[in-house]
Design a protein around this motif. Structure first.
Motif, mmCIF file in Angstrom:
data_model
loop_
_atom_site.group_PDB
_atom_site.id
_atom_site.type_symbol
_atom_site.label_atom_id
_atom_site.label_comp_id
_atom_site.label_asym_id
_atom_site.label_seq_id
_atom_site.Cartn_x
_atom_site.Cartn_y
_atom_site.Cartn_z
ATOM 1 N N VAL A 1 24.731 -57.939 9.271
ATOM 2 C CA VAL A 1 24.722 -56.820 10.154
ATOM 3 C C VAL A 1 26.099 -56.584 10.271
ATOM 4 N N ASP A 2 26.630 -55.393 10.067
ATOM 5 C CA ASP A 2 27.771 -54.658 10.379
ATOM 6 C C ASP A 2 28.718 -55.782 9.459
ATOM 7 N N GLY A 3 28.446 -56.352 8.180
ATOM 8 C CA GLY A 3 29.226 -57.110 7.460
ATOM 9 C C GLY A 3 29.391 -58.502 7.792
ATOM 10 N N LYS A 4 28.878 -58.806 8.834
ATOM 11 C CA LYS A 4 28.620 -60.281 9.570
ATOM 12 C C LYS A 4 27.415 -61.024 8.777
ATOM 13 N N PHE A 5 27.732 -62.099 8.319
ATOM 14 C CA PHE A 5 26.452 -62.943 7.668
ATOM 15 C C PHE A 5 25.760 -63.466 8.910
#
Length: 245
Positions: free
Chosen positions: A102-106
Motif C-alpha cells: 500500500v503506497d509502496g509499503k510492504f
C-alpha cells in the motif's frame, strides 16, 4: 446528599465519554481502512497470468485457489505484486506469491495456487492406420483438445499430415505427432517417367527410368532410355522430370 448526586453525574459523564471515544475509534477505523476480498485477489491472480503467460488468452482455462479471509488494509494505492514460482512451462499447476503493498509499503505476503490448462489444435486419427500406409483425408480430423501439459512435436493443420506415410501403426483416436510421419517420395526408384527438356520455344521429351527416390523439386538421377545415358533432372510430379539448362 450533594456528594451522592455528584457521584451519579460523574458516572453518567464517564459512560458518555467512553461511548464517544469508542465511536470515534470505530469511525476512524472505518474511514482509514479498506477491505480487499478473496474474490478480488483471485481475479487479480487470473489477470496476472493472462498478461504474463505466452498463451493466447482465448485458449487458456485458469483456475485460482485462494480461500483465505478478506484483507483489511490501510487506505492508499494498493499493489498486488505477483510472482510465479518454478514453472517455466506456463501450464499445469503454477504456485504464485503475491506481495501486498500500500503506497509502496510492504504489508504482507500471500500464497495463491493456480492451475492453467490450454486448448490446442491437434490432428487425430478417426481410423486405424497401418505402418507404411499413406494417410488420406478420411483418416484424420482436426480437433481442439484441453491439456495441462505442453503438446510438442505435433502438426496443427491437416495439410502437414495428409499424403504422409505412417512410420508405425496408429490407433483410432490417437493424436498424430511429426515422428509418426514420413514424406512419401513423388517418384520411386525404378519408376518410368517422361524426361522433359526445354530451351526457348523448343521442347523435347524422352522416356526415362528413375534411379533413386525423389521428392517434388528435388534433383534425381534418371537414365534416358533412348540414349542409355545417366542425367540429372528435377522432379516435377509423379510422371515427369525436367532437365534444367
Amino acid at each position: 446528599m450533594i456528594k451522592k448526586y455528584k457521584n451519579k453525574w460523574f458516572a453518567v459523564l464517564l459512560v458518555m465519554g467512553i461511548f464517544l471515544i469508542a465511536s470515534s475509534i470505530a469511525w476512524a477505523k472505518t474511514e482509514n481502512t479498506r477491505t480487499v476480498t478473496s474474490q478480488e485477489i483471485r481475479e487479480s491472480a487470473e489477470n496476472y497470468l493472462i498478461n504474463s503467460l505466452d498463451w493466447d488468452p482465448e485458449s487458456m482455462d485458469i483456475s485460482i485457489k485462494y480461500e483465505a479471509r478478506d484483507l483489511e488494509l490501510p487506505e492508499g494505492k494498493l499493489l498486488l505484486d505477483f510472482v510465479k514460482i518454478n514453472n517455466p512451462r506456463g501450464v499445469g499447476r503454477i504456485p504464485l506469491t503475491a506481495l501486498v503493498k500500500v503506497d509502496g509499503k510492504f504489508i504482507k505476503r500471500l500464497r495463491v495456487n493456480a492451475k492453467v490448462a490450454v486448448y490446442q489444435d491437434v490432428v487425430k486419427t478417426v481410423s486405424s492406420i497401418q505402418r507404411g500406409n499413406v494417410i488420406s483425408v478420411s483418416d484424420v480430423v482436426m480437433e481442439r483438445t484441453r491439456t495441462e501439459r505442453v503438446l510438442k512435436d505435433i502438426p496443427t493443420t491437416l495439410d502437414k499430415v495428409i499424403g504422409q506415410a505412417a512410420t508405425r501403426n496408429l490407433q483410432n483416436g490417437k493424436i498424430v505427432k511429426f515422428r509418426d510421419l514420413k514424406k512419401v517420395p513423388t517418384v520411386k526408384r525404378g519408376s518410368r517417367v517422361i524426361i522433359l527438356a526445354r530451351k526457348g520455344s523448343v521442347k523435347i521429351t524422352a522416356p526415362g527410368t528413375v534411379r533413386e527416390d525423389g521428392f517434388k523439386n528435388s534433383i534425381v538421377q534418371v537414365v534416358n532410355l533412348e540414349t542409355k545415358k545417366m542425367i540429372y533432372a528435377e522432379v516435377i510430379n509423379g510422371n515427369t522430370v525436367e532437365v534444367r539448362f
